[in-house]
Design an enzyme around this catalytic site. Structure first.
Site: not given
Length: 623
Positions: A188, A390, A439, A445
């Site tokens: 990620d 997501d 992202e 976050e």
């Protein structure tokens, strides 16, 4: 290719288009080509463009290929292996040179978002053909004033199964490096960069982009023009050789007919050249979306960050719609927890106030074509304008096939896109201009207030403008004043300029923004679409000062990491005449204060800032 910066103000509806002109080589280019071909017997070819960047492609005695790169007299890449292994042939050795062709590329195109909207690029491209056991390998190399890129082409009508690449990057071991540790489990890209020399870096996997400082030169290693024909690669450092090897995500990558790999891309130059470069989009495929009038970048309120239960409440979402409408923001993002029962009412309510609604969705919700065929028309009928998708967490080829399918279907139903828990962008904002942001960053976050939470290192904030944000729009979700953060208030406000995102999500609560009226004033005017970007001052991990133009106005954002200091910055990016500078900085009590100055392009802006501080400025033509 030195990218020629267009000064043309963007059209009201920027149409993503491209015009490529292939022109014969100039006499100088023809001489260079002839000299290169004369060296064919020596199995070495020098590759040059219109600037200080050059390369050297060599066919070794065992029939292998190496490539080196230089910036002026500085070697930024030592001879590094090239090659690709398929189920039918190993093209890392035993190659026989067959021929070379050259062309000059002059191309203009527009994008809807990014560092600028109008682009002009020039490059010299050479295609080398090699043979082995009746099989053909083409190596295509482009050299421009801001970098060098290459890709492999395996022509033919059959299926190609790639088992690996021999590709490596032999960066000088003494080079200063900013490397992103790669999480093989999550994939990620949500880590902070390691800052060290190549020789001292830990062995292991690193994600793109990787930034290197060699002497007075800088080099950003990345890849561009990735699609469903391949998986997204990464770098693996072998500490015994100090060489980075290219690693593929799958045991095999399968393509048919034939194969054209993504570009292996080196952005090269001084720090300003690397920061301002358009090379990722220059190398990307032209837009597949003809009508882009429905694609509208803008500012968005995002309630989940300040209140994780708010996406379950229609009343809470209406509150954020009212706030966005009051502040002139274009959108509200409704995150996980929304209900089919009330989203149509919310979108109708928001539309009356001139606000568009984005919806969150887990990628598995629209994994299959049948799911997209059912849900996308439904969401469109509700009036939804964009999707935040997501938990993608994969660089594998199968996930890249999913991306391409979603790009195609979202264009059909006119949804803008924002990917989270996702792979990095690789120039797709040119090919699929509805991609507003991704992202793929250790973002805000992770700064939500939580007992025991420590702030990110301040150096993380000042590294991102020179790494992650250079490969595409970055959904960091900045300007969260109540977050656990190292930044001063003015530095946090400056992130709205320093960090580029087609849709910029401001995630703090209504009450937090209402308590800072000067910040709200700046956020009302700051755009998310830029006509030009200039690096005014910077050192990765220490400071980043960027100027961005929108129409006639310029905005300046400055952030620092470390002790209090005075920044003294030139304003040479401004046009002729007098300008009014509206400055937002940290006051003695830590609150944002503002002042107005009259300046010209010959002026300097000297601002005292606190630890981890910064400032933001709006410049408007005087009179």
């Amino acid at each position: 290719m030195r990218v020629i910066r267009s000064r043309v103000t963007r059209a009201a509806a920027a149409i993503a288009c491209a015009v490529a002109v292939l022109v014969p080589l100039t006499p100088e280019g023809a001489v260079a080509s002839a000299k290169a071909d004369a060296k064919a017997d020596d199995h070495s070819w020098r590759l040059t463009g219109q600037g200080q960047v050059s390369g050297q492609l060599t066919l070794t005695r065992d029939g292998g290929l190496t490539l080196s790169a230089q910036h002026g007299r500085t070697t930024v890449l030592r001879p590094s292996a090239l090659g690709i292994r398929t189920a039918d042939a190993d093209f890392s050795a035993g190659l026989r040179y067959e021929g070379r062709s050259d062309r000059r590329i002059h191309e203009t195109y527009t994008t809807v978002s990014g560092r600028r909207t109008h682009h002009t690029s020039d490059a010299s491209e050479s295609t080398f053909t090699f043979r082995k056991q009746g099989q053909t390998l083409k190596v295509v190399v482009r050299v421009s004033a801001d970098g060098l890129a290459y890709r492999y082409v395996l022509p033919g009508k059959g299926t190609v199964t790639v088992l690996g690449e021999a590709t490596e990057f032999a960066v000088p071991p003494t080079a200063d490096s900013f490397l992103l540790p790669y999480d093989n489990g999550r994939q990620d890209y949500e880590s902070a960069h390691d800052h060290t020399t190549v020789a001292d870096a830990k062995a292991g996997d690193y994600g793109y982009p990787s930034l290197f400082h060699i002497g007075d030169s800088w080099m950003l290693v990345e890849e561009a023009d990735l699609n469903s024909s391949y998986g997204g690669s990464r770098l693996t450092l072998d500490a015994t050789t100090d060489r980075f090897k290219l690693t593929l995500p799958d045991p095999a990558e399968v393509s048919s007919p034939g194969l054209t790999t993504p570009w292996r891309t080196l952005v090269i130059g001084d720090l300003a050249t690397v920061t301002e470069s358009d090379l990722p989009t220059d190398l990307a495929a032209p837009s597949k979306v003809t009508d882009t009038s429905w694609i509208k970048p803008g500012k968005a309120a995002w309630s989940w960050w300040s209140d994780g239960q708010s996406p379950t409440s229609l009343a809470a979402q209406k509150k954020f719609v009212d706030f966005a409408a009051r502040e002139g923001w274009s959108y509200v993002l409704v995150d996980s927890g929304w209900s089919n029962d009330w989203v149509p009412e919310l979108t109708a309510y928001a539309k009356e106030k001139g606000v568009g609604i984005w919806l969150w969705a887990r990628w598995q919700t629209i994994d299959a074509q049948s799911e997209r065929d059912r849900l996308m028309p439904l969401w469109k009928s509700w009036g939804v304008v964009g999707l935040k998708i997501d938990f993608l967490e994969s660089d594998g080829q199968d996930r890249m096939r999913w991306y391409d399918a979603v790009f195609k279907d979202s264009a059909k139903y006119q949804f803008m896109l924002n990917f989270h828990g996702a792979t990095i962008p690789r120039g797709q904002e040119r090919t699929w201009p509805q991609l507003m942001s991704t992202e793929a960053v250790k973002g805000a976050e992770g700064t939500r207030p939580k007992p025991g939470r420590e702030p990110f290192p301040a150096a993380h904030y000042t590294t991102l403008p020179f790494t992650r944000n250079l490969i595409g729009s970055m959904d960091f979700t900045p300007v969260t004043f109540t977050g656990v953060r190292p930044t001063s208030d003015a530095a946090e406000l400056a992130l709205s300029v320093v960090y580029e995102s087609g849709v910029q999500h401001f995630a703090d609560s209504v009450e937090s923004y209402d308590s800072k009226p000067l910040a709200r004033k700046f956020l009302r005017t700051v755009p998310t679409v830029w006509d030009d970007t200039k690096l005014v001052d910077g050192a990765p991990g220490d400071r980043a000062v960027l100027a961005r133009r929108s129409g006639d106005d310029w905005y300046l954002g400055a952030i620092t990491s470390g002790d209090a200091r005075t920044l003294d910055e030139p304003l040479t990016f401004l046009g002729a005449g007098k300008w009014r500078a509206e400055l937002y900085k940290d006051g003695p009590d830590g609150q944002i204060v503002t002042e107005t100055r009259d300046v010209t392009s010959a002026s300097r802006l000297s601002i005292a800032i606190p630890k981890n501080g910064g400032f933001a400025v709006r410049f408007t033509p005087a009179g």
